[in-house]
Design a protein around this motif. Sequence first.
Motif, PDB file in Angstrom:
ATOM      1  N   MET A 201       0.847  -1.188   0.000  1.00 24.40           N
ATOM      2  CA  MET A 201       0.000   0.000   0.000  1.00 24.40           C
ATOM      3  C   MET A 201       0.883   1.238   0.000  1.00 24.40           C
ATOM      4  SD  MET A 201      -2.803   1.769   0.112  1.00 24.40           S
ATOM      5  CE  MET A 201      -4.037   0.491   0.260  1.00 24.40           C
ATOM      6  N   ALA A 202       0.951   1.916  -1.120  1.00 18.77           N
ATOM      7  CA  ALA A 202       1.765   3.127  -1.219  1.00 18.77           C
ATOM      8  C   ALA A 202       1.030   4.308  -0.604  1.00 18.77           C
ATOM      9  CB  ALA A 202       2.094   3.422  -2.680  1.00 18.77           C
ATOM     10  N   MET A 203       1.798   5.236  -0.079  1.00 21.78           N
ATOM     11  CA  MET A 203       1.212   6.470   0.443  1.00 21.78           C
ATOM     12  C   MET A 203       1.076   7.488  -0.683  1.00 21.78           C
ATOM     13  SD  MET A 203       3.109   6.898   4.160  1.00 21.78           S
ATOM     14  CE  MET A 203       2.130   8.352   4.586  1.00 21.78           C
ATOM     15  N   HIS A 204       0.150   8.405  -0.530  1.00 16.94           N
ATOM     16  CA  HIS A 204      -0.027   9.469  -1.508  1.00 16.94           C
ATOM     17  C   HIS A 204       1.174  10.413  -1.426  1.00 16.94           C
ATOM     18  CE1 HIS A 204      -1.740  12.831  -3.707  1.00 16.94           C
ATOM     19  NE2 HIS A 204      -2.758  12.055  -4.060  1.00 16.94           N
ATOM     20  N   PRO A 205       1.705  10.868  -2.561  1.00 17.15           N
ATOM     21  CA  PRO A 205       2.859  11.786  -2.524  1.00 17.15           C
ATOM     22  C   PRO A 205       2.605  13.014  -1.647  1.00 17.15           C
ATOM     23  CG  PRO A 205       2.482  11.027  -4.758  1.00 17.15           C
ATOM     24  CD  PRO A 205       1.336  10.520  -3.950  1.00 17.15           C
ATOM     25  N   GLY A 206       1.379  13.518  -1.646  1.00 27.16           N
ATOM     26  CA  GLY A 206       1.067  14.666  -0.803  1.00 27.16           C
ATOM     27  C   GLY A 206       1.181  14.325   0.670  1.00 27.16           C
ATOM     28  N   ALA A 207       0.779  13.097   1.039  1.00 30.10           N
ATOM     29  CA  ALA A 207       0.885  12.659   2.428  1.00 30.10           C
ATOM     30  C   ALA A 207       2.345  12.487   2.823  1.00 30.10           C
ATOM     31  CB  ALA A 207       0.118  11.354   2.625  1.00 30.10           C
ATOM     32  N   ILE A 208       3.137  11.912   1.933  1.00 32.17           N
ATOM     33  CA  ILE A 208       4.571  11.746   2.207  1.00 32.17           C
ATOM     34  C   ILE A 208       5.218  13.101   2.452  1.00 32.17           C
ATOM     35  CG2 ILE A 208       6.780  11.037   1.204  1.00 32.17           C
ATOM     36  CD1 ILE A 208       5.263   8.790  -0.231  1.00 32.17           C
ATOM     37  N   ARG A 209       4.896  14.062   1.623  1.00 31.93           N
ATOM     38  CA  ARG A 209       5.466  15.407   1.776  1.00 31.93           C
ATOM     39  C   ARG A 209       5.057  16.021   3.100  1.00 31.93           C
ATOM     40  NH1 ARG A 209       3.894  20.580  -0.376  1.00 31.93           N
ATOM     41  NH2 ARG A 209       2.221  19.613  -1.600  1.00 31.93           N
ATOM     42  N   ALA A 210       3.809  15.793   3.510  1.00 36.70           N
ATOM     43  CA  ALA A 210       3.340  16.340   4.784  1.00 36.70           C
ATOM     44  C   ALA A 210       4.096  15.723   5.956  1.00 36.70           C
ATOM     45  CB  ALA A 210       1.839  16.089   4.935  1.00 36.70           C
ATOM     46  N   TYR A 211       4.309  14.416   5.921  1.00 36.98           N
ATOM     47  CA  TYR A 211       5.064  13.758   6.990  1.00 36.98           C
ATOM     48  C   TYR A 211       6.496  14.275   7.031  1.00 36.98           C
ATOM     49  CZ  TYR A 211       1.855  10.180   8.761  1.00 36.98           C
ATOM     50  OH  TYR A 211       0.822   9.528   9.401  1.00 36.98           O
ATOM     51  N   GLU A 212       7.114  14.373   5.875  1.00 32.77           N
ATOM     52  CA  GLU A 212       8.513  14.805   5.840  1.00 32.77           C
ATOM     53  C   GLU A 212       8.652  16.266   6.255  1.00 32.77           C
ATOM     54  OE1 GLU A 212      10.336  11.700   2.550  1.00 32.77           O
ATOM     55  OE2 GLU A 212       9.664  13.663   1.864  1.00 32.77           O
ATOM     56  N   ASP A 213       7.711  17.094   5.880  1.00 35.10           N
ATOM     57  CA  ASP A 213       7.750  18.498   6.313  1.00 35.10           C
ATOM     58  C   ASP A 213       7.568  18.615   7.824  1.00 35.10           C
ATOM     59  OD1 ASP A 213       8.179  19.285   3.751  1.00 35.10           O
ATOM     60  OD2 ASP A 213       6.230  20.238   3.446  1.00 35.10           O
ATOM     61  N   ALA A 214       6.894  17.611   8.425  1.00 38.69           N
ATOM     62  CA  ALA A 214       6.713  17.599   9.874  1.00 38.69           C
ATOM     63  C   ALA A 214       7.892  16.949  10.600  1.00 38.69           C
ATOM     64  CB  ALA A 214       5.425  16.866  10.232  1.00 38.69           C
ATOM     65  N   GLY A 215       8.902  16.523   9.837  1.00 38.58           N
ATOM     66  CA  GLY A 215      10.118  15.972  10.427  1.00 38.58           C
ATOM     67  C   GLY A 215      10.125  14.470  10.592  1.00 38.58           C
ATOM     68  N   HIS A 216       9.196  13.772   9.948  1.00 39.96           N
ATOM     69  CA  HIS A 216       9.112  12.318  10.080  1.00 39.96           C
ATOM     70  C   HIS A 216       9.705  11.628   8.854  1.00 39.96           C
ATOM     71  CE1 HIS A 216       6.639  13.237  13.460  1.00 39.96           C
ATOM     72  NE2 HIS A 216       5.640  13.702  12.736  1.00 39.96           N
ATOM     73  N   THR A 217      10.117  10.396   9.035  1.00 46.14           N
ATOM     74  CA  THR A 217      10.659   9.613   7.931  1.00 46.14           C
ATOM     75  C   THR A 217       9.611   8.634   7.415  1.00 46.14           C
ATOM     76  OG1 THR A 217      11.546   7.937   9.443  1.00 46.14           O
ATOM     77  CG2 THR A 217      12.996   9.770   8.840  1.00 46.14           C
ATOM     78  N   ILE A 218       9.703   8.327   6.133  1.00 41.22           N
ATOM     79  CA  ILE A 218       8.796   7.390   5.461  1.00 41.22           C
ATOM     80  C   ILE A 218       9.638   6.319   4.785  1.00 41.22           C
ATOM     81  CG2 ILE A 218       7.023   7.089   3.690  1.00 41.22           C
ATOM     82  CD1 ILE A 218       6.038   8.730   6.029  1.00 41.22           C
ATOM     83  N   ALA A 219       9.309   5.055   5.021  1.00 39.71           N
ATOM     84  CA  ALA A 219      10.052   3.954   4.411  1.00 39.71           C
ATOM     85  C   ALA A 219       9.923   3.991   2.889  1.00 39.71           C
ATOM     86  CB  ALA A 219       9.551   2.624   4.959  1.00 39.71           C
ATOM     87  N   ASP A 220      10.977   3.602   2.215  1.00 37.26           N
ATOM     88  CA  ASP A 220      10.981   3.613   0.745  1.00 37.26           C
ATOM     89  C   ASP A 220       9.885   2.728   0.167  1.00 37.26           C
ATOM     90  OD1 ASP A 220      13.092   5.387   0.667  1.00 37.26           O
ATOM     91  OD2 ASP A 220      14.623   3.836   0.398  1.00 37.26           O
ATOM     92  N   CYS A 221       9.540   1.639   0.890  1.00 43.24           N
ATOM     93  CA  CYS A 221       8.545   0.715   0.359  1.00 43.24           C
ATOM     94  C   CYS A 221       7.147   1.328   0.304  1.00 43.24           C
ATOM     95  CB  CYS A 221       8.512  -0.559   1.191  1.00 43.24           C
ATOM     96  SG  CYS A 221       8.154  -0.289   2.944  1.00 43.24           S
ATOM     97  N   LEU A 222       6.970   2.502   0.913  1.00 42.03           N
ATOM     98  CA  LEU A 222       5.666   3.172   0.916  1.00 42.03           C
ATOM     99  C   LEU A 222       5.566   4.227  -0.171  1.00 42.03           C
ATOM    100  CD1 LEU A 222       5.309   3.491   4.771  1.00 42.03           C
ATOM    101  CD2 LEU A 222       3.781   2.193   3.288  1.00 42.03           C
ATOM    102  N   ARG A 223       6.626   4.423  -0.903  1.00 39.26           N
ATOM    103  CA  ARG A 223       6.613   5.433  -1.941  1.00 39.26           C
ATOM    104  C   ARG A 223       6.051   4.861  -3.242  1.00 39.26           C
ATOM    105  NH1 ARG A 223       9.632   9.677  -0.005  1.00 39.26           N
ATOM    106  NH2 ARG A 223      10.875   9.113   1.844  1.00 39.26           N
ATOM    107  N   PRO A 224       5.172   5.614  -3.928  1.00 38.09           N
ATOM    108  CA  PRO A 224       4.568   5.082  -5.157  1.00 38.09           C
ATOM    109  C   PRO A 224       5.591   4.921  -6.275  1.00 38.09           C
ATOM    110  CG  PRO A 224       3.765   7.313  -4.658  1.00 38.09           C
ATOM    111  CD  PRO A 224       4.688   6.921  -3.560  1.00 38.09           C
TER     112      PRO A 224
END
Length: 351
Positions: free
Chosen positions: A328-351
């Motif tokens: 289940m990939a995350m939406h690019p907008g959601a990934i950007r929101a997490y990263e802007d908030a200082g959180h990391t996202i695993a590569d396997c969640l990127r579309p």
Amino acid sequence: MFKAPIAGALLAVLPAVTFAQVTLTAETTSPGSTPHYIDTTLAGVLESAGVATLQITEGATLTNSVQAVAEGQLDMAPAPLILPFLLSRGIGPYSGVGEEQGAELASNLRALFFTAASAQIFGHYDSGAISDITELEGMRIWNGPPRGAALTSGRAAVQLLSGLQEGEGYEGIQSPWPDTVSTITGGGADGWTIPEGLPSGRQIAIASAGAITIYDMPSDLLNSELGQQIVNAPGHAPYSVPVEEVRAAYAGNDITIVTDDDTFDSFATAFAQIVPAGMDEQLAYDITSAFLAGQERFETGSPRGPYLFLSFGDVDGVSQGVCGAVNMAMHPGAIRAYEDAGHTIADCLRP
């Protein structure tokens, strides 16, 4: 003839407000359930932030909701992760869709955030026919709605507890989510197994008709080969809470909590908040940013807040029940929101 002047005068004296930019459609489960609390809280968060108005239909069967989001007919829904998994293969409740179309539809789904707050429990009335939850031969067990992820998990729970298959050793009782409490309190089942948040308004409502006992999954069974297969199955995640916290959550109700140790252990139903892959990136960013900023509201707005296990920090994928059998990939907008908030996202969640 006085309506326009009065409206103008009222607007002149009212404090400035931020009006929601868009209206989104969503479906969720019945009141009293964890997804319902999360979705209605999210609606309030989005409205307060001026991001969107969320029009929610309650009591939905999420099997249908997931497909509706994938087809672009619905903007948002909570998805038990087993459902996108089954959809991608065109099996189970999506066998009529077929493998090719199912894979295409599943590829249209994106996650904004994750949760694993609903743990599988087993319950019965103290005055009923069940005295041993491993002896369910001939019993009528409510194990889910007519189809979907909860039914799959419910059948797995009964098999783990008793070794029985539905229709071969016990009678499975199903009803739509809105009818769950009335079916059980009306005497339609000897016992029930349901994924529940903590505390569950549904279990409290059931207990209003008579004292009940709620069980976790016994440790020896949960740690068995079958138990670990169920815990690690697509759509599931481990769940463990100190038993005293569970008892405290139900204090004042006719509910007894039974475990074989100091923790309430089970398997959780892993969820993603899903949207269509084609959702505008800025909108997905704004929704997710508002969600992250609303952490305190989610955690304090209900007694179940501390037990939501919502993804407010780094997202490694494995803890959320993805990056394995479930993709289940995350939406690019959601990934950007997490990263802007200082959180990391695993590569396997990127579309």
